[in-house]
Scaffold this motif. Structure first.
Motif, PDB file in Angstrom:
ATOM      1  N   ASP A 166       1.085  -0.996   0.028  1.00  0.00           N
ATOM      2  CA  ASP A 166      -0.165  -0.055   0.118  1.00  0.00           C
ATOM      3  C   ASP A 166       1.133   1.379  -0.296  1.00  0.00           C
ATOM      4  O   ASP A 166       0.525   2.557  -0.715  1.00  0.00           O
ATOM      5  CB  ASP A 166      -1.244  -0.246   1.648  1.00  0.00           C
ATOM      6  CG  ASP A 166      -0.224  -0.329   2.897  1.00  0.00           C
ATOM      7  OD1 ASP A 166       0.684  -0.818   2.399  1.00  0.00           O
ATOM      8  OD2 ASP A 166      -0.786   0.581   3.684  1.00  0.00           O
ATOM      9  N   TRP A 167       2.277   1.264   0.614  1.00  0.00           N
ATOM     10  CA  TRP A 167       2.688   2.293   0.694  1.00  0.00           C
ATOM     11  C   TRP A 167       3.438   2.079  -1.066  1.00  0.00           C
ATOM     12  O   TRP A 167       3.496   3.518  -1.755  1.00  0.00           O
ATOM     13  CB  TRP A 167       4.138   2.071   1.725  1.00  0.00           C
ATOM     14  CG  TRP A 167       3.787   2.309   2.665  1.00  0.00           C
ATOM     15  CD1 TRP A 167       3.034   1.698   3.406  1.00  0.00           C
ATOM     16  CD2 TRP A 167       4.975   1.896   3.413  1.00  0.00           C
ATOM     17  NE1 TRP A 167       3.087   1.828   4.882  1.00  0.00           N
ATOM     18  CE2 TRP A 167       4.741   1.827   5.529  1.00  0.00           C
ATOM     19  CE3 TRP A 167       6.209   2.402   4.174  1.00  0.00           C
ATOM     20  CZ2 TRP A 167       4.508   2.297   6.465  1.00  0.00           C
ATOM     21  CZ3 TRP A 167       6.787   2.449   4.777  1.00  0.00           C
ATOM     22  CH2 TRP A 167       6.424   2.088   6.428  1.00  0.00           C
ATOM     23  N   LEU A 168       3.636   1.860  -1.350  1.00  0.00           N
ATOM     24  CA  LEU A 168       4.155   1.456  -2.793  1.00  0.00           C
ATOM     25  C   LEU A 168       3.403   2.095  -4.008  1.00  0.00           C
ATOM     26  O   LEU A 168       2.801   3.158  -4.680  1.00  0.00           O
ATOM     27  CB  LEU A 168       4.717   0.378  -3.724  1.00  0.00           C
ATOM     28  CG  LEU A 168       6.178   0.240  -2.656  1.00  0.00           C
ATOM     29  CD1 LEU A 168       5.954  -1.790  -3.077  1.00  0.00           C
ATOM     30  CD2 LEU A 168       6.778   0.879  -2.935  1.00  0.00           C
ATOM     31  N   ASN A 169       2.323   1.766  -3.640  1.00  0.00           N
ATOM     32  CA  ASN A 169       1.084   2.241  -4.529  1.00  0.00           C
ATOM     33  C   ASN A 169       0.496   3.821  -4.077  1.00  0.00           C
ATOM     34  O   ASN A 169       0.131   4.977  -5.003  1.00  0.00           O
ATOM     35  CB  ASN A 169      -0.805   1.526  -4.195  1.00  0.00           C
ATOM     36  CG  ASN A 169      -1.965   2.343  -4.946  1.00  0.00           C
ATOM     37  OD1 ASN A 169      -2.130   2.143  -6.247  1.00  0.00           O
ATOM     38  ND2 ASN A 169      -2.539   2.458  -3.952  1.00  0.00           N
ATOM     39  N   TYR A 170       1.066   4.014  -2.843  1.00  0.00           N
ATOM     40  CA  TYR A 170       0.775   5.502  -2.423  1.00  0.00           C
ATOM     41  C   TYR A 170       1.587   6.006  -3.181  1.00  0.00           C
ATOM     42  O   TYR A 170       1.273   7.683  -4.142  1.00  0.00           O
ATOM     43  CB  TYR A 170       0.748   5.754  -1.024  1.00  0.00           C
ATOM     44  CG  TYR A 170       1.758   7.266  -0.712  1.00  0.00           C
ATOM     45  CD1 TYR A 170       0.557   8.229  -0.579  1.00  0.00           C
ATOM     46  CD2 TYR A 170       3.024   7.740  -0.362  1.00  0.00           C
ATOM     47  CE1 TYR A 170       0.662   9.560   0.049  1.00  0.00           C
ATOM     48  CE2 TYR A 170       3.407   8.479  -0.065  1.00  0.00           C
ATOM     49  CZ  TYR A 170       2.184   9.440  -0.107  1.00  0.00           C
ATOM     50  OH  TYR A 170       3.043  10.702   0.888  1.00  0.00           O
ATOM     51  N   ALA A 171       2.650   5.286  -3.192  1.00  0.00           N
ATOM     52  CA  ALA A 171       4.154   6.339  -5.026  1.00  0.00           C
ATOM     53  C   ALA A 171       3.717   6.536  -5.295  1.00  0.00           C
ATOM     54  O   ALA A 171       3.746   7.312  -6.049  1.00  0.00           O
ATOM     55  CB  ALA A 171       5.370   6.047  -3.178  1.00  0.00           C
ATOM     56  N   ALA A 172       3.614   5.209  -5.827  1.00  0.00           N
ATOM     57  CA  ALA A 172       3.235   5.207  -7.778  1.00  0.00           C
ATOM     58  C   ALA A 172       1.973   6.396  -8.188  1.00  0.00           C
ATOM     59  O   ALA A 172       2.054   7.840  -9.067  1.00  0.00           O
ATOM     60  CB  ALA A 172       3.083   3.869  -8.291  1.00  0.00           C
ATOM     61  N   LEU A 173       0.918   7.196  -6.842  1.00  0.00           N
ATOM     62  CA  LEU A 173       0.050   7.865  -7.440  1.00  0.00           C
ATOM     63  C   LEU A 173       0.326   9.471  -7.088  1.00  0.00           C
ATOM     64  O   LEU A 173       0.151  10.260  -7.566  1.00  0.00           O
ATOM     65  CB  LEU A 173      -0.590   7.768  -6.016  1.00  0.00           C
ATOM     66  CG  LEU A 173      -2.072   6.211  -6.545  1.00  0.00           C
ATOM     67  CD1 LEU A 173      -2.824   6.025  -5.606  1.00  0.00           C
ATOM     68  CD2 LEU A 173      -2.666   5.779  -7.944  1.00  0.00           C
TER      69      LEU A 173
END
Length: 414
Positions: A166-173
């Motif tokens: 979920d952190w990586l999803n946030y970062a990509a967004l």
């Protein structure tokens, strides 16, 4: 100059995941080289973001780099294992225009990796110049693009490995819509006649020299205002310096080594033994006990200082004193500052730019305190103010706007 009317508010569409999915984290030299080739083949500016571990680590290094370019897609790069293998990436992106939000936060850490933009567009700074009331990334994306970004991991410990999904999803967004946001902000700046202002500000941020450490940083210890003796201040200074050394060696945020409240408690009680030290709050904890000798040594060094080496109760001023003391120390300077501030506030309203972006408050204070001759005619004032502001780093667009107002405010025509 006025800001265009805002469109009627409509419900923002949540953006829950990148359109193309969360890209894999690249952590090998071959992966970085492949990403560099794809980025070099893309078109247009490059969206850039970096995640740090502020509050967890001592350093300001980047622990994740997010990149996106039209025709290439998005990339997540772990710079820690590939620290020495970023030359292909630098070759591919250092000649591009970068788009960042609050660029001054991320550029230093990226520069440590050999990554520098040839041009810069800062969407947060552009939003300030465009007169937006809210300039956070999520707020601007909602206002200008009608999308809702889910926030929540910006203050996380990005030195964690492996990084949660979920952190990586946030970062990509964070870079998913940054290029579209740049286009929207640039259009508003153009409509308001502020494109050149923004270009000058972006270049100032891009070329800014790294700021050195401020003097007497230990005086920012929370709770230090409760101490009334110079010997106590010396104890704070010694403990703060010891903590800073240990934090740097371990690459841990200083407050995680020892909180400010413990430093002030030790300065207040001035313990004379390890037992007395460990009886204080925090110092008896398992993480602090192993450094007991270090902490007590700091207290003892402060106790042994001769009186002439104790720090003064108040920090020596590098420039003007606090504004609340001006009226007593120099009423004329206080009156000048009041008039200058009123002129800047009026100008801020007219051009829809925050006062602090028209001129830095420190530069304005210094000029009003002792930066200009006391006897100046109205005709001489513009050139003198222009020279002072230029020497202080004010950009041409700032001087063009502020010099006439300040001249009239500080040296009104008879």
């Amino acid at each position: 100059m006025s800001v265009p009317d805002e469109p009627e508010a409509t419900a923002a569409v949540p953006l829950l995941a990148p359109v193309d999915g969360v890209p894999p984290v690249l952590d090998s030299a071959s992966d970085v080289a492949a990403a560099a080739r794809r980025l070099a083949a893309g078109t247009g500016p490059l969206a850039v973001d970096a995640e740090r571990a502020s509050g967890f680590r001592y350093s300001n290094r980047a622990y994740l780099i997010q990149l996106r370019r039209e025709g290439a897609g998005s990339f997540l790069i772990d710079p820690i294992p590939v620290d020495g293998d970023l030359a292909p990436l630098a070759d591919a992106i250092n000649g591009l225009e970068w788009v960042l939000h609050s660029a001054d936060q991320d550029l230093p850490g990226l520069a440590e990796l050999g990554l520098y933009p040839a041009e810069l567009f800062d969407t947060e700074l552009g939003g300030r110049l465009a007169g937006y009331e809210r300039v956070g990334l999520a707020a601007m994306v909602e206002k200008l693009l009608g999308r809702e970004l889910k926030k929540g991991h910006g203050a996380a410990d990005w030195s964690t490995r492996p990084l949660p999904d979920d952190w990586l999803n946030y970062a990509a967004l964070d870079v998913e819509l940054l290029l579209e946001l740049r286009a929207a902000v640039a259009a508003d700046l153009s409509d308001q006649g502020k494109s050149e202002w923004a270009a000058q500000e972006f270049e100032h941020v891009r070329t800014a020299e790294p700021s050195g450490p401020k003097a007497d940083r230990w005086r920012r210890t929370s709770g230090i205002h409760t101490l009334r003796r110079t010997r106590q201040l010396a104890t704070v200074r010694e403990l703060w310096t010891t903590r800073d050394r240990l934090a740097r060696l371990r690459d841990v945020a200083p407050a995680r080594i020892l909180p400010d409240s413990a430093i002030v408690a030790a300065a207040t009680s001035e313990p004379k033994s390890i037992a007395a030290l460990r009886a204080l709050p925090i110092f008896g904890g398992p993480r602090q006990r192993r450094y007991s000798r270090e902490w007590l040594g700091a207290v003892e060094r402060a106790r042994a200082l001769p009186d002439n080496e104790l720090p003064p109760l108040t920090q020596p001023f590098d420039g003007p004193p606090p504004v609340n003391r001006w009226e007593r120390r120099d009423p004329a300077a206080a009156a000048r500052l009041q008039r200058a501030r009123a002129a800047m506030s009026e100008l801020s309203t007219e051009v829809s730019v925050p006062v602090e972006n028209l001129l830095t408050p420190d530069l304005l204070r210094r000029m009003c305190w002792d930066g200009l001759p006391k006897s100046v005619t109205n005709g001489e004032a513009p050139a003198l103010i222009e020279d002072y502001l230029a020497a202080g780093g004010a950009r041409p667009w700032q001087r063009e706007l502020t010099v006439p107002r300040l001249s009239e405010a500080l040296y009104p025509k008879a």
